[in-house]
Design a protein around this motif. Structure first.
Motif, PDB file in Angstrom:
ATOM      1  N   ALA A   1       0.834  -1.205   0.000  1.00 13.92           N
ATOM      2  CA  ALA A   1       0.000   0.000   0.000  1.00 13.92           C
ATOM      3  C   ALA A   1       0.864   1.249   0.000  1.00 13.92           C
ATOM      4  N   LEU A   2       1.989   1.202   0.719  1.00 14.14           N
ATOM      5  CA  LEU A   2       2.913   2.347   0.715  1.00 14.14           C
ATOM      6  C   LEU A   2       3.509   2.542  -0.673  1.00 14.14           C
ATOM      7  N   PHE A   3       3.885   1.436  -1.331  1.00  7.48           N
ATOM      8  CA  PHE A   3       4.452   1.538  -2.678  1.00  7.48           C
ATOM      9  C   PHE A   3       3.461   2.181  -3.648  1.00  7.48           C
ATOM     10  N   ILE A   4       2.210   1.740  -3.570  1.00  3.32           N
ATOM     11  CA  ILE A   4       1.187   2.256  -4.491  1.00  3.32           C
ATOM     12  C   ILE A   4       0.937   3.737  -4.248  1.00  3.32           C
ATOM     13  N   LYS A   5       0.797   4.116  -2.978  1.00  2.00           N
ATOM     14  CA  LYS A   5       0.510   5.525  -2.665  1.00  2.00           C
ATOM     15  C   LYS A   5       1.703   6.421  -3.015  1.00  2.00           C
ATOM     16  N   ALA A   6       2.912   5.975  -2.724  1.00  3.45           N
ATOM     17  CA  ALA A   6       4.098   6.776  -3.056  1.00  3.45           C
ATOM     18  C   ALA A   6       4.218   6.976  -4.560  1.00  3.45           C
ATOM     19  N   THR A   7       3.908   5.945  -5.317  1.00  3.03           N
ATOM     20  CA  THR A   7       3.942   6.060  -6.778  1.00  3.03           C
ATOM     21  C   THR A   7       2.940   7.096  -7.261  1.00  3.03           C
ATOM     22  N   ALA A   8       1.734   7.066  -6.695  1.00  6.12           N
ATOM     23  CA  ALA A   8       0.706   8.021  -7.109  1.00  6.12           C
ATOM     24  C   ALA A   8       1.107   9.451  -6.789  1.00  6.12           C
ATOM     25  N   SER A  62      -6.116  12.442 -12.884  1.00  5.95           N
ATOM     26  CA  SER A  62      -6.073  11.652 -11.658  1.00  5.95           C
ATOM     27  C   SER A  62      -5.122  10.479 -11.860  1.00  5.95           C
ATOM     28  N   VAL A  63      -4.698   9.909 -10.749  1.00  5.24           N
ATOM     29  CA  VAL A  63      -3.784   8.768 -10.817  1.00  5.24           C
ATOM     30  C   VAL A  63      -4.565   7.498 -10.502  1.00  5.24           C
ATOM     31  N   HIS A  64      -4.805   6.709 -11.560  1.00  9.34           N
ATOM     32  CA  HIS A  64      -5.465   5.410 -11.421  1.00  9.34           C
ATOM     33  C   HIS A  64      -4.371   4.345 -11.539  1.00  9.34           C
ATOM     34  N   VAL A  65      -3.982   3.778 -10.424  1.00  7.06           N
ATOM     35  CA  VAL A  65      -2.836   2.870 -10.413  1.00  7.06           C
ATOM     36  C   VAL A  65      -3.272   1.442 -10.724  1.00  7.06           C
ATOM     37  N   VAL A  70      -5.882   7.247  -6.573  1.00  2.71           N
ATOM     38  CA  VAL A  70      -5.038   6.853  -5.443  1.00  2.71           C
ATOM     39  C   VAL A  70      -4.449   8.068  -4.741  1.00  2.71           C
ATOM     40  N   GLN A  71      -4.161   9.131  -5.500  1.00  6.32           N
ATOM     41  CA  GLN A  71      -3.549  10.307  -4.895  1.00  6.32           C
ATOM     42  C   GLN A  71      -4.437  10.945  -3.831  1.00  6.32           C
ATOM     43  N   GLU A  72      -5.744  10.677  -3.886  1.00  4.06           N
ATOM     44  CA  GLU A  72      -6.693  11.268  -2.936  1.00  4.06           C
ATOM     45  C   GLU A  72      -6.964  10.361  -1.736  1.00  4.06           C
ATOM     46  N   LYS A  73      -6.608   9.104  -1.809  1.00  2.00           N
ATOM     47  CA  LYS A  73      -7.022   8.134  -0.789  1.00  2.00           C
ATOM     48  C   LYS A  73      -6.008   8.056   0.351  1.00  2.00           C
ATOM     49  N   PRO A  74      -6.490   8.013   1.600  1.00  2.00           N
ATOM     50  CA  PRO A  74      -5.577   7.697   2.705  1.00  2.00           C
ATOM     51  C   PRO A  74      -5.099   6.254   2.587  1.00  2.00           C
ATOM     52  N   VAL A 131      -6.514   2.875   0.549  1.00  2.00           N
ATOM     53  CA  VAL A 131      -5.735   2.214  -0.504  1.00  2.00           C
ATOM     54  C   VAL A 131      -5.621   0.719  -0.194  1.00  2.00           C
ATOM     55  N   MET A 132      -5.375   0.403   1.092  1.00  2.00           N
ATOM     56  CA  MET A 132      -5.234  -0.998   1.483  1.00  2.00           C
ATOM     57  C   MET A 132      -6.539  -1.747   1.306  1.00  2.00           C
ATOM     58  N   ARG A 133      -7.657  -1.136   1.691  1.00  2.00           N
ATOM     59  CA  ARG A 133      -8.959  -1.790   1.500  1.00  2.00           C
ATOM     60  C   ARG A 133      -9.240  -2.020   0.027  1.00  2.00           C
ATOM     61  N   ALA A 134      -8.919  -1.009  -0.790  1.00  2.00           N
ATOM     62  CA  ALA A 134      -9.148  -1.140  -2.231  1.00  2.00           C
ATOM     63  C   ALA A 134      -8.272  -2.235  -2.826  1.00  2.00           C
ATOM     64  N   LEU A 135      -7.041  -2.350  -2.335  1.00  2.00           N
ATOM     65  CA  LEU A 135      -6.124  -3.376  -2.838  1.00  2.00           C
ATOM     66  C   LEU A 135      -6.641  -4.769  -2.493  1.00  2.00           C
ATOM     67  N   ARG A 136      -7.071  -4.968  -1.255  1.00  2.00           N
ATOM     68  CA  ARG A 136      -7.602  -6.279  -0.862  1.00  2.00           C
ATOM     69  C   ARG A 136      -8.836  -6.634  -1.701  1.00  2.00           C
ATOM     70  N   ASP A 137      -9.704  -5.654  -1.862  1.00  2.00           N
ATOM     71  CA  ASP A 137     -10.924  -5.886  -2.632  1.00  2.00           C
ATOM     72  C   ASP A 137     -10.594  -6.230  -4.077  1.00  2.00           C
ATOM     73  N   LEU A 138      -9.644  -5.513  -4.652  1.00  2.00           N
ATOM     74  CA  LEU A 138      -9.285  -5.723  -6.054  1.00  2.00           C
ATOM     75  C   LEU A 138      -8.682  -7.109  -6.267  1.00  2.00           C
ATOM     76  N   VAL A 139      -7.781  -7.503  -5.373  1.00  2.00           N
ATOM     77  CA  VAL A 139      -7.154  -8.824  -5.498  1.00  2.00           C
ATOM     78  C   VAL A 139      -8.206  -9.929  -5.371  1.00  2.00           C
ATOM     79  N   GLY A 140      -9.104  -9.779  -4.403  1.00  2.00           N
ATOM     80  CA  GLY A 140     -10.137 -10.789  -4.216  1.00  2.00           C
ATOM     81  C   GLY A 140     -11.049 -10.913  -5.419  1.00  2.00           C
TER      82      GLY A 140
END
Length: 357
Positions: free
Chosen positions: A203-210, A233-236, A255-259, A263-272
């Motif tokens: 989640a840190l990697f994704i947010k830092a990239t954005a 906007s940054v759609h990672v 992603v640039q707007e999300k705490p 981001v972590m919740r979105a990542l878990r949801d996306l992977v699932g």
């Protein structure tokens, strides 16, 4: 009349198979509503409509495989009346036949009836639906489906990556990023969180990239017909390996707007949902930059291939001895090594202040 067509769900898609309609003739639809499920070589994807309207007719039927751009259905725009041919003369349709037509996605007003005075009957509707339905798959074909799908996915990925290497002049950079501070912060932060809400370093990697994309905007957008179109906007896109083999890279939006927690919740949801085959078309088509990580496999460095029409891909290897190698694959038509170095430097700097992410 609005045409709803087979969408392009990625650079590697040339055709799709209609699996299911979520609407029927006469339904009101709203922009962003899921109206169909399309199977691609990579996944079954829920497809949204981008227009308000009323379903006039379902042209394609479940089971049909059609090329990108083929008409699947037609909507009436808000306030639009049906075409004159559909109103005059209007077929006689029994109430039962009209209900059955709605269930099967058949436009009963276009049928020639076999009932009294040419009325359309339930049998007419069912015969029309049967005529358009594909033949059921044989047991042998069904048994081969997983292997066949995996092979189709490999071919699709090969086509997209071949196009990317052929059309995009890649350049590559790498930087070793100290992570001791970020890992210490992550450990302390997770100690305060319930197990289900703990953060991963991804989640840190994704947010830092954005956030780095805001500093070096040439990395965030699409190159179409040789012209760079920066994204607002940054759609990672997140590279996700699938259990049956292959991978997809659906997007986490804005992603640039999300705490970080979001981001972590979105990542878990996306992977699932990626592994369950329930992604949405918008997630498959609008990524503006992609992040890939092979750290779980122990890989120290990964140099990815850009997924067109994107112009950059960021890779993260495994975290070892408090460090990670961050890499950049970028499109030389849009940026150069100097700007790429600034971009990687921004990611490294942002990861030194994880509390600010």
């Amino acid at each position: 009349m609005i045409e709803f067509t087979m969408p392009s769900l990625g650079a590697d898609m040339t055709e799709g198979k209609l699996i299911e309609w979520k609407v029927k003739p006469g339904d009101t639809v709203r922009r962003g509503q899921v109206v169909a499920v399309i199977e691609t070589p990579k996944a079954a994807v829920e497809v949204e409509t981008w227009h308000d309207g009323t379903v006039y007719e379902l042209v394609a039927q479940p089971g049909e495989t059609l090329p990108v751009g083929a008409v699947l259905a037609r909507w009436l725009a808000p306030g639009e009346a049906p075409p004159a041919a559909a109103r005059t003369p209007r077929a006689k349709v029994s109430p039962a036949a009209r209900r059955r037509a709605a269930e099967l996605g058949v436009n009963a007003d276009t049928l020639v009836g076999s009932g009294p005075d040419g009325a359309v009957t339930v049998a007419d509707v069912e015969n029309a639906a049967a005529a358009r339905a594909p033949a059921p798959a044989s047991a042998e074909a069904a048994a081969k489906a997983p292997e066949s799908r995996a092979a189709d996915m490999r071919r699709a990925i090969a086509a997209a990556m071949s196009r990317a290497k052929r059309e995009i002049p890649h350049y590559y950079l790498a930087e070793t990023v100290p992570l001791a501070r970020a890992l210490a912060w992550l450990e302390a932060e997770n100690a305060r969180r319930p197990l289900a809400e703990r953060l991963l370093v991804a989640a840190l990697f994704i947010k830092a990239t954005a956030l780095a994309c805001r500093e070096v905007p040439e990395m965030n957008g699409h190159c179409v017909d040789g012209e760079f179109r920066p994204a607002s906007s940054v759609h990672v896109g997140v590279a996700i390996s699938l259990r049956q083999g292959g991978l997809v890279a659906p997007a986490i939006h804005d992603v640039q707007e999300k705490p970080l927690a979001e981001v972590m919740r979105a990542l878990r949801d996306l992977v699932g949902r990626a592994r369950a085959g329930t992604l949405r078309a918008s997630e498959m088509t609008d990524a503006t930059i992609t992040v890939t990580s092979l750290g779980e496999g122990g890989v120290e460095t990964v140099f990815g291939v850009i997924y067109p029409p994107q112009v950059a891909l960021v890779g993260f290897g495994s975290v070892k001895e408090g460090r990670v190698v961050a890499t950049l694959s970028a499109d030389h038509r849009v940026s150069d090594g100097h700007r790429g170095a600034l971009f990687l430097g921004a990611i490294a700097r942002l990861l030194q202040t994880p509390e600010a992410l």
